[in-house]
Design a protein around this motif. Structure first.
Motif, PDB file in Angstrom:
ATOM      1  N   THR A 125      14.001  12.100  79.260  1.00 37.10           N
ATOM      2  CA  THR A 125      12.573  12.273  79.516  1.00 37.10           C
ATOM      3  C   THR A 125      11.671  11.522  78.542  1.00 37.10           C
ATOM      4  N   THR A 126      12.217  11.071  77.432  1.00 38.65           N
ATOM      5  CA  THR A 126      11.405  10.360  76.436  1.00 38.65           C
ATOM      6  C   THR A 126      11.212   8.911  76.847  1.00 38.65           C
ATOM      7  N   ALA A 127       9.962   8.468  76.905  1.00 40.10           N
ATOM      8  CA  ALA A 127       9.669   7.080  77.282  1.00 40.10           C
ATOM      9  C   ALA A 127       9.971   6.143  76.125  1.00 40.10           C
ATOM     10  N   SER A 128      10.552   4.999  76.439  1.00 44.07           N
ATOM     11  CA  SER A 128      10.843   3.946  75.455  1.00 44.07           C
ATOM     12  C   SER A 128      11.483   4.505  74.180  1.00 44.07           C
ATOM     13  N   PRO A 129      12.599   5.200  74.314  1.00 47.66           N
ATOM     14  CA  PRO A 129      13.212   5.820  73.139  1.00 47.66           C
ATOM     15  C   PRO A 129      13.842   4.794  72.209  1.00 47.66           C
ATOM     16  N   THR A 130      14.008   5.174  70.967  1.00 46.62           N
ATOM     17  CA  THR A 130      14.713   4.346  69.992  1.00 46.62           C
ATOM     18  C   THR A 130      16.146   4.851  69.870  1.00 46.62           C
ATOM     19  N   TYR A 131      16.990   4.034  69.275  1.00 47.86           N
ATOM     20  CA  TYR A 131      18.385   4.419  69.048  1.00 47.86           C
ATOM     21  C   TYR A 131      18.452   5.695  68.203  1.00 47.86           C
ATOM     22  N   GLY A 155      17.840  15.468  71.887  1.00 45.52           N
ATOM     23  CA  GLY A 155      16.566  16.011  72.330  1.00 45.52           C
ATOM     24  C   GLY A 155      15.829  15.146  73.329  1.00 45.52           C
ATOM     25  N   THR A 156      16.255  13.905  73.529  1.00 50.77           N
ATOM     26  CA  THR A 156      15.578  13.029  74.486  1.00 50.77           C
ATOM     27  C   THR A 156      16.149  13.191  75.893  1.00 50.77           C
ATOM     28  N   GLY A 157      17.363  13.688  75.992  1.00 49.20           N
ATOM     29  CA  GLY A 157      18.040  13.789  77.282  1.00 49.20           C
ATOM     30  C   GLY A 157      18.696  12.502  77.725  1.00 49.20           C
ATOM     31  N   HIS A 158      18.515  11.435  76.949  1.00 49.68           N
ATOM     32  CA  HIS A 158      19.055  10.130  77.338  1.00 49.68           C
ATOM     33  C   HIS A 158      20.539   9.988  76.982  1.00 49.68           C
ATOM     34  N   TYR A 159      21.209   9.190  77.794  1.00 54.65           N
ATOM     35  CA  TYR A 159      22.569   8.755  77.520  1.00 54.65           C
ATOM     36  C   TYR A 159      22.527   7.339  76.953  1.00 54.65           C
ATOM     37  N   THR A 195      14.514   5.632  85.020  1.00 51.00           N
ATOM     38  CA  THR A 195      14.147   4.446  84.258  1.00 51.00           C
ATOM     39  C   THR A 195      15.214   4.096  83.240  1.00 51.00           C
ATOM     40  N   PHE A 196      15.590   2.832  83.221  1.00 52.63           N
ATOM     41  CA  PHE A 196      16.557   2.325  82.242  1.00 52.63           C
ATOM     42  C   PHE A 196      15.786   1.555  81.174  1.00 52.63           C
ATOM     43  N   TYR A 197      15.956   1.983  79.918  1.00 58.14           N
ATOM     44  CA  TYR A 197      15.274   1.337  78.799  1.00 58.14           C
ATOM     45  C   TYR A 197      16.286   0.503  78.014  1.00 58.14           C
ATOM     46  N   PRO A 198      16.149  -0.822  78.006  1.00 57.20           N
ATOM     47  CA  PRO A 198      17.070  -1.641  77.207  1.00 57.20           C
ATOM     48  C   PRO A 198      17.024  -1.234  75.739  1.00 57.20           C
TER      49      PRO A 198
END
Length: 223
Positions: free
Chosen positions: A69-75, A82-86, A166-169
């Motif tokens: 759910t976090t937009a433009s996350p950092t590594y 906490g971002t939910g990103h993989y 959304t996929f964030y490089p």
């Protein structure tokens, strides 16, 4: 009189600028016709990127983040949690040379799809496996590959099939890390990126575990 001369000078300049702009647009590489993408999460994205860029028919692979759910996350944000990103990789491929079905089957045989807590030495939600799909056709293919993997292992496969978001490089230094020449400092001492990657992969036990699970069906062990 001065105003007329000014306008007469401006017109050729604008025309020249327009010609240059059009020429630059034409010089940009056009996307390959028929190119498709497959987005997967398989633990460390350096490893997934390295594996799939070696497959004939794969045009390229980009490391990044998705599913959260976090937009433009950092590594740092993603690995902290906490971002939910993989940690994920978006694979571009030519379906005339390699099928989505083949890539999905290779993906399952390049990870431990029975591990719900991460992959190999990398633990935590961001390192879990997943497949991301954008339509019912892709979902059906992913489900078939998952069922195939489960039957082959005779174990429960926990890899979820998720709706693509959304996929964030990832940051530039993560891209093509496995073949980088930059000198980096690691727990193994100072090494070129490509050598640091090899040391990390071996120490993490990725190939050893994949080979234990899949045996000769593992497509990338030893890479």
């Amino acid at each position: 009189m001065t105003r007329t001369v000014y306008h007469d000078c401006i017109k050729p300049i604008l025309l020249f600028g327009l010609i240059v702009f059009v020429a630059l647009l034409r010089a940009q590489p056009a996307p390959a016709a028929g190119t498709e993408t497959l987005t997967v999460a398989g633990g460390c994205f350096w490893c997934v990127e390295s594996d799939f860029e070696s497959v004939p028919g794969v045009i390229g692979a980009v490391s990044g983040y998705t599913g959260g759910t976090t937009a433009s996350p950092t590594y740092g944000q993603v690995t902290k949690g906490g971002t939910g990103h993989y940690e994920a990789v978006q694979i571009s491929f030519d379906p005339a040379r390699v099928s989505r079905e083949t890539l999905l089957n290779m993906f399952f045989r390049s990870v431990d799809p029975t591990d719900a807590g991460g992959q190999f030495c990398d633990r935590g939600d961001s390192y879990r496996t997943a497949i991301f799909v954008s339509n019912t056709g892709e979902k059906a293919q992913a489900e078939a590959a998952k069922a195939n993997a489960q039957a082959a292992l005779n174990q429960t496969v926990v890899t979820p099939i998720l709706q693509q978001s959304t996929f964030y490089p990832a940051e530039a230094y993560h891209q093509d890390y496995y073949k980088g020449e930059k000198l980096v400092f690691t727990r193994f001492g100072p090494k070129r990126q490509k050598n640091a990657y090899k040391a990390y992969r071996k120490a993490c036990g990725r190939d050893a575990r994949v080979k234990q699970l899949w045996g000769s069906a593992a497509p990338f062990t030893g890479s």
